[in-house]
Design an enzyme around this catalytic site. Structure first.
Site, short mmCIF file in Angstrom:
data_model
loop_
_atom_site.label_atom_id
_atom_site.label_comp_id
_atom_site.label_asym_id
_atom_site.label_seq_id
_atom_site.Cartn_x
_atom_site.Cartn_y
_atom_site.Cartn_z
NE ARG A 2 -3.45 2.58 2.25
CZ ARG A 2 -3.87 3.34 3.26
NH1 ARG A 2 -3.39 3.18 4.45
NH2 ARG A 2 -4.76 4.23 3.05
NE ARG A 6 1.64 7.20 0.23
CZ ARG A 6 0.55 7.40 0.94
NH1 ARG A 6 -0.05 8.54 0.94
NH2 ARG A 6 0.05 6.42 1.68
NE ARG A 15 3.12 10.18 -7.79
CZ ARG A 15 2.64 11.40 -7.94
NH1 ARG A 15 3.16 12.20 -8.85
NH2 ARG A 15 1.64 11.83 -7.22
CG ASP A 51 -4.85 3.37 -6.47
OD1 ASP A 51 -4.13 3.55 -5.47
OD2 ASP A 51 -6.09 3.45 -6.44
CE1 TYR A 127 -11.33 5.57 -1.37
CE2 TYR A 127 -10.87 3.32 -2.03
CZ TYR A 127 -10.62 4.39 -1.20
OH TYR A 127 -9.65 4.31 -0.23
O1 CP3 Z 1 2.46 -0.57 -2.19
C1 CP3 Z 1 2.48 -0.05 -3.28
O2 CP3 Z 1 2.94 1.08 -3.50
C2 CP3 Z 1 1.96 -0.87 -4.44
C3 CP3 Z 1 1.01 -0.18 -5.29
C4 CP3 Z 1 -0.31 0.26 -4.68
C5 CP3 Z 1 -0.81 1.61 -4.74
N1 CP3 Z 1 -2.09 1.58 -4.30
C6 CP3 Z 1 -0.09 2.78 -5.27
C7 CP3 Z 1 -0.43 4.13 -4.73
C8 CP3 Z 1 -1.30 -0.54 -4.11
C9 CP3 Z 1 -1.25 -2.01 -3.77
C10 CP3 Z 1 -2.43 0.31 -3.87
C11 CP3 Z 1 -3.72 -0.20 -3.38
C12 CP3 Z 1 -4.71 0.73 -2.83
N2 CP3 Z 1 -5.02 2.01 -3.21
C13 CP3 Z 1 -5.58 0.38 -1.79
C14 CP3 Z 1 -5.66 -1.00 -1.17
C15 CP3 Z 1 -4.64 -1.22 -0.13
C16 CP3 Z 1 -4.83 -0.40 1.09
O3 CP3 Z 1 -3.98 0.46 1.30
O4 CP3 Z 1 -5.79 -0.62 1.80
C17 CP3 Z 1 -6.40 1.49 -1.52
C18 CP3 Z 1 -7.47 1.58 -0.46
C19 CP3 Z 1 -6.03 2.52 -2.44
C20 CP3 Z 1 -6.64 3.87 -2.59
C21 CP3 Z 1 -5.59 4.92 -2.44
N3 CP3 Z 1 -4.75 5.30 -3.45
C22 CP3 Z 1 -5.23 5.65 -1.27
C23 CP3 Z 1 -5.92 5.55 0.06
C24 CP3 Z 1 -4.13 6.48 -1.62
C25 CP3 Z 1 -3.31 7.36 -0.71
C26 CP3 Z 1 -3.68 8.79 -0.74
C27 CP3 Z 1 -2.73 9.60 0.17
O5 CP3 Z 1 -1.89 10.35 -0.39
O6 CP3 Z 1 -2.84 9.46 1.38
C28 CP3 Z 1 -3.84 6.24 -3.00
C29 CP3 Z 1 -2.77 6.84 -3.79
C30 CP3 Z 1 -1.59 5.94 -4.07
N4 CP3 Z 1 -1.68 4.66 -4.58
C31 CP3 Z 1 -0.20 6.26 -3.87
C32 CP3 Z 1 0.52 5.13 -4.31
C33 CP3 Z 1 2.01 4.98 -4.39
C34 CP3 Z 1 0.38 7.56 -3.31
C35 CP3 Z 1 0.07 8.76 -4.08
C36 CP3 Z 1 1.06 9.27 -5.09
O7 CP3 Z 1 2.16 8.75 -5.34
O8 CP3 Z 1 0.69 10.27 -5.71
#
Ligand code: CP3
Length: 320
Positions: A2, A6, A15, A51, A127
Site C-alpha cells: 500500500r 511514498r 513522482r 492502484d 469509492y
Molecule cells: O504498495 C504499493 O505502492 C503498491 C502499489 C499500490 C498503490 N495503491 C499505489 C499508490 C497498491 C497495492 C495500492 C492499493 C490501494 N489504493 C488500496 C488498497 C490497499 C490499502 O492500502 O488498503 C487502496 C485503499 C487505495 C486507494 C488509495 N490510493 C489511497 C488511500 C491512496 C493514498 C492517498 C494519500 O496520499 O494518502 C492512494 C494513492 C496511491 N496509490 C499512492 C501510491 C504509491 C500515493 C500517491 C502518489 O504517489 O501520488
C-alpha cells in the site's frame, strides 16, 4: 504493501517529474517503481505499481488520486444508468501494466514473486459511489440497502472487469494475485456474506495462481472471507496472528500482521513486536510475514530494511 513507495526518496523524486497515472501507464517507469522497494529492502516479493482504481479508468470513470486524501471520482455513480454506462474493457486496455509485469518478472530472481492485485468489488464500489474516501460509508450503504438491483448491477460490472484484469495479470507472469478489500471491515458479517462475498469470490476464482484475500477490521469476517476464497488470508494487526489463523482456517495460509505504526517507534519495540508475530506463526508453513496494512509515508525507510533483515534471519534459522 500500500503506497509503500511514498516512504522512499527515489519514489518521491520520480513522482516530482511524472504524475501517478504517467508512471502507471509507462511500462518502464511502472517496472522501475515496482522494483524500488525490492532493491532497497531485499524483500521476497514485488507488488506491482498500480492502484485499486487503475482498472476503473479503463471502465470510463474519471478518477484522480489526491495526495493526502485518496481516490476522488469526478462524477460519483448513483443510478442504474450510471452503472450501465460503465465499460467492461478487453484485456488489451491494461497493456502497459501487463508489459510492466513481464519486465519485473524478468528482472527478479527465481525466488522472488511478482504480486499482481486488484481492489475488492466492495472497496472500489465504495469509492465510486461515495466519490471520495469515507468514514461512515453511509452513501454506499444507503445505495446497497435502497437500490439492491443497482448494487448488484454495479458489483456484476466490477467483478466482470476485475476477473478479466487479474486473469490477464496472471497470464503476463504475476505469480500471486492479491484482492485488496481494504474497507470490507465496515460491513456486518451478514451484509458482507450476502451483498459482497459472491462477487469477491468471482474475482478470486478467475485465476489459477495462488491468491491472497485481504481486508482491514475483518476480525469478525475472516471465516466468511475465507469461504469466499483466497489461498492466503491477509490479517491486520487488530487480531493476534494465531487467533486470526484459527478463524481463517488452518488449511489456509496467512499474511501479516505487524502494526505499521510500530515502525514509527524505537527499534527495540519493532524487534519485540516482529518476533511476537513470528512466534505466533510458530514456524508453521504458510505464513507470509508482512505489515497488517501499508507502510505509513513518514516511516524511516532504513527501519523497513532492518525489519526485512530481521525476519529473513529469523525465518532462515527456523527452517534450518
Ligand atoms: O504498495 C504499493 O505502492 C503498491 C502499489 C499500490 C498503490 N495503491 C499505489 C499508490 C497498491 C497495492 C495500492 C492499493 C490501494 N489504493 C488500496 C488498497 C490497499 C490499502 O492500502 O488498503 C487502496 C485503499 C487505495 C486507494 C488509495 N490510493 C489511497 C488511500 C491512496 C493514498 C492517498 C494519500 O496520499 O494518502 C492512494 C494513492 C496511491 N496509490 C499512492 C501510491 C504509491 C500515493 C500517491 C502518489 O504517489 O501520488
Amino acid at each position: 504493501m500500500r503506497q509503500a513507495g511514498r516512504s522512499l526518496p527515489e519514489y518521491r523524486a520520480l513522482r516530482e517529474r511524472n504524475t501517478f497515472w504517467e508512471v502507471a501507464h509507462t511500462p518502464e517507469l511502472c517496472a522501475q517503481v515496482t522494483l524500488q522497494p525490492v532493491r532497497r529492502h531485499g524483500v521476497d516479493a514485488a507488488v506491482m505499481f498500480a492502484d485499486i482504481m487503475t482498472p476503473v479508468l479503463a471502465m470510463g470513470v474519471d478518477v484522480e488520486l489526491v495526495e493526502g486524501v485518496g481516490p476522488v471520482v469526478a462524477q460519483p455513480l448513483r443510478t442504474l444508468a450510471d452503472v450501465e454506462a460503465l465499460i467492461v474493457p478487453e484485456a488489451d486496455a491494461f497493456a502497459p501494466l501487463l508489459e510492466a509485469i513481464r519486465i519485473v518478472r524478468t528482472e527478479l530472481g527465481e525466488h522472488q514473486a511478482v504480486v499482481g492485485f486488484c481492489g475488492g468489488p466492495f472497496t472500489v464500489a465504495a469509492y465510486l459511489v461515495e466519490g471520495r474516501p469515507s468514514r461512515e460509508f453511509a452513501v454506499v450503504k444507503e445505495l446497497m440497502y435502497r437500490e439492491p438491483a443497482v448494487w448488484r448491477a454495479l458489483l456484476d460490472k466490477l467483478s466482470d472487469c476485475f476477473a478479466r484484469y487479474v486473469a490477464a495479470q496472471a497470464g503476463a507472469g504475476a505469480d500471486v494475485v492479491q484482492l485488496f478489500d481494504s474497507w470490507a471491515g465496515v460491513l456486518s458479517p451478514h451484509d458482507y456474506e450476502e451483498r459482497v462475498a459472491p462477487w469477491s469470490a468471482r474475482v478470486l476464482a478467475a485465476v489459477d495462481v495462488p491468491t491472497i484475500h485481504f481486508g482491514t477490521g475483518t476480525a469478525t469476517l475472516l471465516p466468511a472471507m475465507a469461504r469466499a476464497g483466497g489461498d492466503v488470508i491477509g490479517l491486520d494487526w487488530r487480531i493476534p496472528l494465531d487467533d486470526g489463523w484459527k478463524l481463517a482456517g488452518e488449511d489456509r495460509g496467512v499474511q501479516g500482521n505487524l502494526d505499521p505504526a510500530v515502525l514509527l517507534g524505537p527499534w527495540e519495540l519493532v524487534e519485540t513486536a516482529a518476533r511476537d508475530v513470528l512466534a505466533r506463526a510458530g514456524g508453521r508453513p504458510g505464513h507470509i510475514f508482512n505489515l497488517g496494512h501499508g507502510v505509513l509515508p513518514r516511516t524511516d525507510a532504513s527501519v523497513v530494511t532492518r525489519l526485512a533483515e530481521l525476519v529473513q534471519d529469523a525465518t532462515v534459522e527456523a527452517r534450518v
